[in-house]
Design a protein around this motif. Sequence first.
Motif, PDB file in Angstrom:
ATOM      1  N   ASP A  72      10.864  11.851   3.981  1.00  0.00           N
ATOM      2  CA  ASP A  72      11.218  12.317   5.326  1.00  0.00           C
ATOM      3  C   ASP A  72      12.120  13.550   5.278  1.00  0.00           C
ATOM      4  OD1 ASP A  72       9.769  10.182   6.226  1.00  0.00           O
ATOM      5  OD2 ASP A  72      11.502   8.910   6.666  1.00  0.00           O
ATOM      6  N   THR A  73      13.035  13.586   4.307  1.00  0.00           N
ATOM      7  CA  THR A  73      13.928  14.734   4.186  1.00  0.00           C
ATOM      8  C   THR A  73      13.144  15.997   3.838  1.00  0.00           C
ATOM      9  OG1 THR A  73      15.748  13.301   3.475  1.00  0.00           O
ATOM     10  CG2 THR A  73      15.946  15.649   2.975  1.00  0.00           C
ATOM     11  N   ALA A  74      12.223  15.880   2.887  1.00  0.00           N
ATOM     12  CA  ALA A  74      11.399  17.034   2.515  1.00  0.00           C
ATOM     13  C   ALA A  74      10.568  17.508   3.709  1.00  0.00           C
ATOM     14  CB  ALA A  74      10.496  16.671   1.342  1.00  0.00           C
ATOM     15  N   ALA A  75      10.019  16.552   4.466  1.00  0.00           N
ATOM     16  CA  ALA A  75       9.202  16.921   5.634  1.00  0.00           C
ATOM     17  C   ALA A  75      10.048  17.632   6.682  1.00  0.00           C
ATOM     18  CB  ALA A  75       8.553  15.670   6.224  1.00  0.00           C
ATOM     19  N   ASP A  76      11.256  17.124   6.942  1.00  0.00           N
ATOM     20  CA  ASP A  76      12.127  17.761   7.937  1.00  0.00           C
ATOM     21  C   ASP A  76      12.492  19.186   7.547  1.00  0.00           C
ATOM     22  OD1 ASP A  76      12.088  15.429   9.382  1.00  0.00           O
ATOM     23  OD2 ASP A  76      14.022  14.688   8.640  1.00  0.00           O
ATOM     24  N   LEU A  77      12.590  19.440   6.231  1.00  0.00           N
ATOM     25  CA  LEU A  77      12.946  20.773   5.748  1.00  0.00           C
ATOM     26  C   LEU A  77      11.724  21.688   5.616  1.00  0.00           C
ATOM     27  CD1 LEU A  77      15.490  19.764   2.939  1.00  0.00           C
ATOM     28  CD2 LEU A  77      16.043  20.757   5.173  1.00  0.00           C
TER      29      LEU A  77
END
Length: 308
Positions: free
Chosen positions: A269-274
């Motif tokens: 999720d963190t990679a997707a948000d970035l």
Amino acid sequence: MTKRFGQVEALTDLTVSVGEGVTGLVGANGAGKSTLIKILLGLLDPTDGTARVLGHDISSQAQEIRRLVGYMPEHDCLPPDVSASDFVVHMGRMSGLPATAARERAADILRHVGLDEERYRQMGGYSTGMKQRAKLAQALVHDPRLVFLDEPTNGLDPAARVDMLHLVQRIGRDFGIAVLVTSHLLGELERVSDHVIVLDGGHLLRSSATADFLKHTGGLLVEVIGGDAERDQLGEALARAGLTCHPRGQLVAVDPPPQGLAVHDVVRDTAADLGLALVRIQPDQAHLEDVFMSSSTTAGAAAPGGPA
């Protein structure tokens, strides 16, 4: 077992056992690896203690040990004006094989080590890799029950190293011959050894199955497309999300997460948000080098010497 050369102790209170399969004997130059092999062959006498090889005592039955064991020395020892075929046949005869059997075994083993087409050339014209293969062939020609391979990848380029390590693995797993192989390159032994013995300055640091050295640390390694900036961007965001992480080359190493945290979901999720593209998320596995360095820091305080 202890071995001293004057005031220098090459091996100190060493107690260890070597079983079937491929056993890696690892340590820096001067750790005592070659000294141990020469003692096991009956070429050097221990200062204190003793050893048995295939049930035979090194002090009273060294000749029988050398009949049953193959030995590939570290240093170049090949006669330059002799062909590999003649040399390996001669070594087979020296080990007690009849002439016909020695020729048959030499042809067979030279094919196995990849020297079939070059076996009639004089070894003085061989490359380093070919010389290493010839040394390996002479160690195997008499069908030994155990082989000692002292730095078999010494002087080889990366491709030749991979080929040699594949041969070592085949000897232990396909041919059914027990192997004790030395190297100061720790990563090599991770790939081919079933068991690893770690020496440092003549002391036994650890002896256990390779899988025990390389167990999962509980952390993760994460890679995203891009360079250092993208790696650091992800690492900083994961830290804000409550994970402890740090850069490792082009990867983000994530320490074992708190109990109950779905760390894979957090990373995704963190990679997707970035807006970062994930390349891989994989378990962070310990490496032999990590264990060796960790053990080395405590060796001065207490050098273990118990049975393996």
